[in-house]
Scaffold this motif. Structure first.
Motif, mmCIF file in Angstrom:
data_model
loop_
_atom_site.group_PDB
_atom_site.id
_atom_site.type_symbol
_atom_site.label_atom_id
_atom_site.label_comp_id
_atom_site.label_asym_id
_atom_site.label_seq_id
_atom_site.Cartn_x
_atom_site.Cartn_y
_atom_site.Cartn_z
ATOM 1 N N LEU A 5 0.832 -1.205 0.000
ATOM 2 C CA LEU A 5 0.000 0.000 0.000
ATOM 3 C C LEU A 5 0.869 1.259 0.000
ATOM 4 O O LEU A 5 0.610 2.198 -0.752
ATOM 5 N N ALA A 6 1.910 1.272 0.814
ATOM 6 C CA ALA A 6 2.816 2.421 0.835
ATOM 7 C C ALA A 6 3.485 2.592 -0.521
ATOM 8 O O ALA A 6 3.658 3.718 -1.000
ATOM 9 N N GLY A 7 3.840 1.478 -1.165
ATOM 10 C CA GLY A 7 4.453 1.547 -2.490
ATOM 11 C C GLY A 7 3.519 2.135 -3.530
ATOM 12 O O GLY A 7 3.940 2.916 -4.387
ATOM 13 N N VAL A 8 2.255 1.776 -3.451
ATOM 14 C CA VAL A 8 1.260 2.323 -4.379
ATOM 15 C C VAL A 8 1.100 3.832 -4.139
ATOM 16 O O VAL A 8 1.047 4.623 -5.095
ATOM 17 N N LEU A 9 1.046 4.234 -2.882
ATOM 18 C CA LEU A 9 0.925 5.659 -2.568
ATOM 19 C C LEU A 9 2.152 6.429 -3.053
ATOM 20 O O LEU A 9 2.031 7.520 -3.617
ATOM 21 N N TRP A 10 3.339 5.854 -2.829
ATOM 22 C CA TRP A 10 4.579 6.494 -3.273
ATOM 23 C C TRP A 10 4.567 6.657 -4.795
ATOM 24 O O TRP A 10 4.893 7.722 -5.317
ATOM 25 N N ALA A 11 4.189 5.588 -5.518
ATOM 26 C CA ALA A 11 4.152 5.633 -6.985
ATOM 27 C C ALA A 11 3.132 6.669 -7.476
ATOM 28 O O ALA A 11 3.404 7.407 -8.429
ATOM 29 N N LEU A 12 1.996 6.733 -6.835
ATOM 30 C CA LEU A 12 1.001 7.738 -7.207
ATOM 31 C C LEU A 12 1.548 9.139 -6.992
ATOM 32 O O LEU A 12 1.391 10.021 -7.841
ATOM 33 N N ALA A 13 2.202 9.352 -5.868
ATOM 34 C CA ALA A 13 2.752 10.675 -5.564
ATOM 35 C C ALA A 13 3.764 11.108 -6.623
ATOM 36 O O ALA A 13 3.864 12.303 -6.934
ATOM 37 N N GLN A 14 4.510 10.154 -7.188
ATOM 38 C CA GLN A 14 5.510 10.484 -8.205
ATOM 39 C C GLN A 14 4.872 11.044 -9.476
ATOM 40 O O GLN A 14 5.529 11.735 -10.247
ATOM 41 N N THR A 15 3.590 10.766 -9.689
ATOM 42 C CA THR A 15 2.904 11.239 -10.901
ATOM 43 C C THR A 15 2.268 12.615 -10.719
ATOM 44 O O THR A 15 1.774 13.181 -11.680
ATOM 45 N N LEU A 16 2.283 13.129 -9.497
ATOM 46 C CA LEU A 16 1.625 14.400 -9.203
ATOM 47 C C LEU A 16 2.650 15.524 -9.093
ATOM 48 O O LEU A 16 3.735 15.317 -8.540
ATOM 49 N N PRO A 17 2.314 16.722 -9.590
ATOM 50 C CA PRO A 17 3.266 17.832 -9.484
ATOM 51 C C PRO A 17 3.541 18.217 -8.014
ATOM 52 O O PRO A 17 4.671 18.511 -7.653
ATOM 53 N N ASP A 18 2.519 18.232 -7.193
ATOM 54 C CA ASP A 18 2.685 18.513 -5.761
ATOM 55 C C ASP A 18 1.672 17.676 -4.998
ATOM 56 O O ASP A 18 0.530 18.099 -4.794
#
Length: 116
Positions: A5-18
């Motif tokens: 779950l943390a990995g999915v959140l981290w990967a999602l965050a990488q796609t967002l500008p902020d």
């Protein structure tokens, strides 16, 4: 499970500008920034995992301190046991044939409400 779950959140965050401005991910990113003193995008997936574990543990510990854990006793109106817990204004009631079964069901509901 938490690692994934943390990995999915981290990967999602990488796609967002902020990611701190994201309405869903933002509060967790702010928590990570406050915890580690760095922007969430500058943290490793391992830091996200530790941060998520810490946040979950803190939430449960705070709930335990504030409301107490569920308790169980014989059901006065029937066979088996009844367990109860408080979460804010809500009361959780669970029944089971054994004390352990009733307590386990109440504890699950209690944790779900704390984390929900």
């Amino acid at each position: 499970m938490i690692r994934r779950l943390a990995g999915v959140l981290w990967a999602l965050a990488q796609t967002l500008p902020d990611p701190e401005r994201d309405p869903d991910l933002g509060p967790f990113c702010t928590y990570l920034r406050q915890k580690y003193g760095r922007h969430a995008l500058d943290l490793s997936p391992g830091a996200w995992e530790e941060g998520l574990l810490d946040l979950i543990a803190e939430t449960i510990a705070e709930g335990w301190d504030r409301y107490g854990a569920p308790s169980a006793a014989r059901d006065p109106e029937g066979e088996g046991y009844i367990a109860s817990a408080e979460v804010g204004p809500e009361t959780i009631l669970a029944r089971g044939q054994t004390k352990r079964e009733a307590y386990r069901e109440a504890r699950r509901a209690w944790v779900r409400r704390l984390l929900g």
